[in-house]
Design a protein around this motif. Structure first.
Motif: not given
Length: 180
Positions: A120-125, A165-166, A172-173
Motif C-alpha cells: 500500500r505504501r508503494a502504491l502511494a509512492v 523511490e518510484v 516491489s509491486l
C-alpha cells in the motif's frame, strides 16, 4: 472447398437443379437463436444465396453501428483481478487438503485489503489506488520514470531520490502476488 459438407447425398434444394446439394444454407437467415433450419444447395446456388444475404437487414442504424465496432459482441464487464489472488499455504503444512481453502479464506477475511502494508505504501509512492491493474501500474511507472529521470530533465539530478523511490516501489509491486 470451404463450407462443403462431405458425404451430402441430397440434391440441390432449388427446383429444377440436378446438382448435388453439398453446401448448407439457412432457411431463415435472420433467425440465429438455435440450430435453425437448413437446406442443401449446389455451389452456384449457395453463391447466389450468399450474395443476397444481408446480416444488417431489419436493424436500426444504432444497432448496425454497434455491431460494426471492433469489439461488437464482447461488451462484458470483467474484474481485473480476483479478490482471492494470493499464495496458498503449502500442502505439506496441512493435515487435511480442505484446510488450504479454509486458510486462504481466513487470510482473506483478516485483511480487507488485497495489498499488504508495504505494498500500500508503494502504491502511494506511485500515486495509485488499490483498484489498479497491472497495466495501469506499468503505465504509471513509465510515466513517472520519464518525468524524474535526469536524461529527460536536461541532466537535472534534483529528482534522483524521487526516481529511486518510484523504481523501488514498482519493483516491489511487480513481484506482488496480486499482480501474478
Amino acid at each position: 472447398m470451404h463450407g462443403r459438407v462431405e458425404g451430402a447425398r441430397d440434391r440441390c434444394a432449388v427446383s429444377g437443379c440436378g446438382e448435388p446439394g453439398e453446401y448448407k444454407a439457412p432457411l431463415e437467415p435472420a433467425n440465429f437463436n438455435g440450430p435453425g433450419s437448413w437446406r442443401f444447395l449446389c455451389l452456384d446456388h449457395v453463391r447466389e444465396h450468399n450474395a443476397k444475404y444481408n446480416f444488417f437487414s431489419g436493424m436500426s442504424p444504432e444497432e448496425i453501428a454497434e455491431a460494426q465496432t471492433s469489439f461488437g459482441g464482447w461488451e462484458r464487464s470483467v474484474r481485473a483481478f480476483s479478490a482471492t489472488v494470493g499464495a496458498s499455504p503449502a500442502w505439506t503444512d496441512l493435515d487435511d487438503p480442505l484446510d488450504a481453502i479454509a486458510a486462504r479464506f481466513r487470510r482473506q477475511q483478516e485483511s480487507s485489503s488485497r495489498f499488504s502494508t508495504p505494498e500500500r505504501r508503494a502504491l502511494a509512492v506511485l500515486g495509485l489506488g488499490e483498484d489498479t491493474s497491472r497495466h495501469a501500474l506499468r503505465t504509471r511507472y513509465s510515466k513517472l520514470v520519464r518525468r524524474y529521470h535526469p536524461d529527460k530533465n536536461g541532466g537535472d539530478r534534483t529528482h534522483e531520490t524521487r526516481l529511486r523511490e518510484v523504481i523501488e516501489a514498482y519493483q516491489s509491486l511487480r513481484r506482488s502476488a496480486v499482480f501474478a
